[in-house]
Design an enzyme around this catalytic site. Sequence first.
Site, mmCIF file in Angstrom:
data_model
loop_
_atom_site.group_PDB
_atom_site.id
_atom_site.type_symbol
_atom_site.label_atom_id
_atom_site.label_comp_id
_atom_site.label_asym_id
_atom_site.label_seq_id
_atom_site.Cartn_x
_atom_site.Cartn_y
_atom_site.Cartn_z
ATOM 1 N N ARG A 43 98.328 92.386 -5.258
ATOM 2 C CA ARG A 43 98.450 92.696 -3.831
ATOM 3 C C ARG A 43 99.146 91.530 -3.118
ATOM 4 N NH1 ARG A 43 94.133 92.826 1.054
ATOM 5 N NH2 ARG A 43 95.726 93.363 2.587
ATOM 6 N N HIS A 86 100.403 91.558 7.449
ATOM 7 C CA HIS A 86 99.239 90.710 7.222
ATOM 8 C C HIS A 86 99.289 89.584 8.271
ATOM 9 C CE1 HIS A 86 96.053 89.756 4.040
ATOM 10 N NE2 HIS A 86 95.875 88.838 4.966
ATOM 11 N N GLU A 114 93.295 94.231 8.146
ATOM 12 C CA GLU A 114 92.208 93.754 9.014
ATOM 13 C C GLU A 114 92.544 93.822 10.504
ATOM 14 O OE1 GLU A 114 90.454 90.069 7.818
ATOM 15 O OE2 GLU A 114 89.772 90.870 5.912
ATOM 16 N N ASN A 139 88.079 95.376 2.942
ATOM 17 C CA ASN A 139 87.887 93.935 2.720
ATOM 18 C C ASN A 139 86.451 93.591 3.086
ATOM 19 O OD1 ASN A 139 90.606 93.838 2.204
ATOM 20 N ND2 ASN A 139 91.135 92.512 3.927
ATOM 21 N N TYR A 192 83.321 90.430 2.963
ATOM 22 C CA TYR A 192 82.946 89.040 2.661
ATOM 23 C C TYR A 192 81.521 88.649 3.052
ATOM 24 C CZ TYR A 192 87.825 87.957 1.598
ATOM 25 O OH TYR A 192 89.077 87.930 1.036
ATOM 26 N N GLU A 195 89.887 93.323 -0.879
ATOM 27 C CA GLU A 195 89.569 91.886 -0.874
ATOM 28 C C GLU A 195 88.075 91.685 -1.013
ATOM 29 O OE1 GLU A 195 90.890 89.294 2.294
ATOM 30 O OE2 GLU A 195 92.768 90.402 2.484
HETATM 31 C C1 NOJ Z 1 90.689 88.123 4.897
HETATM 32 C C2 NOJ Z 1 92.159 87.993 5.128
HETATM 33 O O1 NOJ Z 1 92.781 89.225 4.951
HETATM 34 C C3 NOJ Z 1 92.804 86.954 4.236
HETATM 35 O O2 NOJ Z 1 94.069 86.694 4.743
HETATM 36 C C4 NOJ Z 1 91.935 85.721 4.165
HETATM 37 O O3 NOJ Z 1 92.524 84.676 3.511
HETATM 38 C C5 NOJ Z 1 90.629 86.112 3.518
HETATM 39 N N1 NOJ Z 1 89.963 86.985 4.449
HETATM 40 C C6 NOJ Z 1 89.712 84.951 3.170
HETATM 41 O O4 NOJ Z 1 89.463 84.185 4.282
#
Ligand code: NOJ
Length: 494
Positions: A97, A142, A188, A328, A330, A397
């Site tokens: 990607r 992006h 995002e 994505n 986290y 992600e």
């Molecule tokens: C989400 C973002 O899409 C990416 O650009 C970023 O580096 C990652 N989070 C990790 O922080």
Amino acid sequence: MKVFVFVLSLISLGFADDEINSRYFPKSFKFAVANAATQIEGGWLEDGKTESIWDHFAHTHPEKIGDHSTPDIACDSYHKYKEDVAMVKAMGLDYYRLSIAWTRILPTGYPDKINQAGVQYYKNLFAELKAVNVEPMVTLYHWDLPQALEDELGGWLNETVADLFAEYARVCFELFKDDVKMWITINEPKQVCQAGYGSGYYAPGVVSDGIGEYICSKNLIMAHAKAYHIYDNEFRATNQGRVTMVIDTSWSEPGSDSAENQEAAERALQFGFGLYANPIFIGNWPQVVIDRIAQRSELEGFATSRLPAFTDEEIAYVKGTYDYLGLNHYATKMVNATADAPIGDPAYWKDISVSTWGKPEWPNGAGDWFSVVPWGLRHLLVWLKKTYGDVEIVITENGLSDTTGIIEDDHRISYYQGYLSACLDAIYEDGVNLSTYTAWSIIDDWEWTSGYGIFLGMHYVNFTDPERTRIPRKSAGWFTNMVKTRCLVDTCTE
Ligand code: NOJ
């Protein structure tokens, strides 16, 4: 020491090896890694490329970047893309990607002049990937809006930018129709709008809490839909690729069983994820978002809601503009309801009206932007299925950030093991239609406002070394073996 504590915490949370799912990944399951142009390419003004809002932000507001750095050189992938592809090949991945820099293809931002050197860079990269049988998964936006469009038009606050994005998308669909089948329009949107045009924490740094971010949100959704329809009408029949928007979200875990806190957790998901996913997957903004912003806007004295409405035609135009769901992820947050904030200046957080926190026993959960809670991903995947139906989900992600950058990154191995195990649970136990897992990232990079101060790569890069040599971390070996065996433990069963 830090790492030792970290690994211990993972074990005490129940992610010890014996609890990792021991089924094989389905044969059709795909593995990938992700990157983005601003974060790795460098060559920021090379061969006709112009300044993006992030180039400009880093240069004009160094105080907003943790280490005052710029993405001018980053990993120098503009010159070293062959090394990146060699790493992808060595890891045996299905997809790579990456994102295209708008400013490399259309230096003015407008479709008046195509920069052939920029086109050639991506053509070379795609050819290199093809030669090793890896498919590109390509993001068109992006976060790197041409600075010219910010200066001249006010960026994503101007609906004309949605039309210009669609033109840029058409140029890319045409240029790379023989190279790319897996397209992502925008990465995002929440970060683009809330951080870029709400809090001002991200480029372009516009502070317009509770107002600008919603205008931006509508324009981004329309931009996405326009690009999707262009693809559908002009390219799908011959290119047979797939297009979606990638949306990020944490999982919101209710702080208790009370109806109030359950509703608050749902509300947080709707304001964060539903704001973008609902118009695309269901049609229109989520009702709770419409109602709350309208109520507060009226009390604040606005003549109409701060959330711009979609017309019926727009609702129909946006609905269904997806070929899969890109996620994505986290973090997990605990969420409770709070009393509504007194009426005053508008703010996004006042519109949502929840309190969030991370449990101290979650690694980094107590205050960072990410937390290590694999079961949160499983809950989220199940919620996505419940909310949006049996749509194919691609995790675009997921990955671990640390501040040490150590090579012996056992904590990252535990992280991937835990999160991939949650994926297996979701597939086999919950029947979630999850097809792909993308790790962020294969390589350390320029992490936006954190600069070069945090590390997410399975390969280490010394950013003071002009060669930007890529050095595999321990996790790269583990991930490579996992892709090969399709198994997270020593012995798996079908
Ligand atoms: C989400 C973002 O899409 C990416 O650009 C970023 O580096 C990652 N989070 C990790 O922080």
